[in-house]
Design a protein around this motif. Sequence first.
Motif, short mmCIF file in Angstrom:
data_model
loop_
_atom_site.label_atom_id
_atom_site.label_comp_id
_atom_site.label_asym_id
_atom_site.label_seq_id
_atom_site.Cartn_x
_atom_site.Cartn_y
_atom_site.Cartn_z
N MET A 146 1.32 -1.13 0.17
CA MET A 146 -0.09 0.09 0.08
C MET A 146 1.12 1.77 -0.04
N LYS A 147 2.36 1.13 0.05
CA LYS A 147 2.71 2.72 -0.05
C LYS A 147 4.34 2.44 -1.02
N HIS A 156 5.00 6.26 2.11
CA HIS A 156 3.68 7.22 1.81
C HIS A 156 2.69 6.10 1.96
N LEU A 157 1.56 6.59 2.43
CA LEU A 157 0.72 5.71 2.13
C LEU A 157 0.26 6.22 0.83
N LYS A 158 -0.33 5.44 -0.45
CA LYS A 158 -0.86 5.66 -1.78
C LYS A 158 -2.08 5.52 -1.66
N PRO A 159 -2.16 7.79 -2.04
CA PRO A 159 -3.56 7.73 -1.93
C PRO A 159 -4.47 6.83 -2.46
N GLU A 160 -4.34 5.76 -2.97
CA GLU A 160 -5.35 4.89 -3.71
C GLU A 160 -5.14 3.75 -2.96
N TYR A 161 -4.61 3.67 -1.95
CA TYR A 161 -5.45 2.72 -0.80
C TYR A 161 -5.15 3.63 -0.04
N TYR A 162 -5.84 4.78 0.75
CA TYR A 162 -6.68 5.09 1.90
C TYR A 162 -7.68 4.44 1.90
N TYR A 211 -6.02 11.66 4.88
CA TYR A 211 -6.65 10.07 5.56
C TYR A 211 -7.64 9.60 6.21
N ILE A 212 -7.75 10.97 7.04
CA ILE A 212 -8.92 11.12 8.49
C ILE A 212 -9.70 11.20 8.49
N ARG A 213 -10.39 11.91 7.31
CA ARG A 213 -11.46 11.95 6.36
C ARG A 213 -12.37 10.73 5.86
#
Length: 431
Positions: A146-147, A156-162, A211-213
């Motif tokens: 996922m990173k 970083h965490l990839k946006p597509e895996y949030y 990511y929190i959202r």
Amino acid sequence: MKITQRYTLKNGEIKNTQTDSVTTHGKPDRINIHGIERTGFYGFGAALTEAAAYTYALMSAENKQKYLDMVFGKEGLNYRICRICIGSSDFSLDNHVYIDEGDETLSTFSLGIDLDYVIPMARDVLAYRDGDVDFFASPWSPPAFMKDSGSRIGGHLKPEYYSLYAEYTARFVEEYAKAGIVIGAVTPQNEPGNGTGWETCVYTAEEEARYIRVLRSVFSKHGLSTKILCWDYNRYGMFDRASFIFDNCGKDADGVAFHWYSKGGCLEDIALIRELYPDKVIIESEFTNSQKNYFGRYIDEIRNVIAYGTNAVVEWNALLDERGMPCHNRDWGCISPLFYDRQKGTLYKSVNYNEIYLASHLIEKGDRILRTSVSGGCLECCAVKKPDGSLAVIITNTTDGDRKALLKARGEQLELTVPGKSDISVKIERM
């Protein structure tokens, strides 16, 4: 007012005493305990890391009972808050996550080794305290796929895996609930500014807010009321990160967690958040002295963060072996409240145990933190009001000589003496 309990800590030793010293120097320091409340206090605690739980599993039933009495018992440290690691941390036996790498369906999800060590220890703590335990959890790294680093270290965490990672976290909360452990809050990431050493993941402020959202949306979809606490890193930079998150996430973020590993204290960050965001939770989620770095006295840290409005104070490993381990990806251990000597089969206190005890035996869940002011420059303090109206106060004398303190509260006053280079905790009732 009258003192009903008094403990003195000097040279690492703690005594229950009502006796004042007789030799004092200089004019009395004036300590004003104002009736203005900062916030409520939830209690003290420690992390049930895999290292702690594995060490606990090695002990005899007799030693487990002794451990629970000394750390979670009301006559011991009275810990009631437990941090859980989501997956492995540096204080785990190895590096692992809950799914097979590459599994985008979460079909392989399993709590795995948590079922062998962490959950049994958590259940014992719950049973010992008759359910009076709050749990929160923090991840050290998402699964590597996922990173953007392709590794559980850094990146970083990839946006597509949030969304998938948020589902992974929700699944963790749900599986722990099935095991009888209710996770009341999570942090999105342990130390989001640290990208080296062991399991880590970096988040910018914008990434964490985004990511929190997503995480809140997924929690809501699953019917989870689990709180989300941002940051979970050192006090330095905490206000900047927390204020950005709160301003951009609103009610999606319930509070902020912090660690004490900052040079210079940065205590005003706590005060700023408490004053500008009074409805947000502030917890110290990690503090320890390692066998490599000495960050300071626990009692100074505890007294200061409570005085500035922290809701809870949570130590790092709840238990370690005689080496301050086990851990991986590092060759030095840390401090825990108790150590277990595997060869001798005995428990013994850390050098910091009594410093924690001085505070945690009097300041507890349900107390209200009060504002204080001190004149004279030799004493430092914090104070809380208990549900029955009594007060608990911690006072530190930083000088070599004994100091007389004139303590004023509720229109009344009393005098007491704080020995040189020592700390006292007192419980005070009206006369």
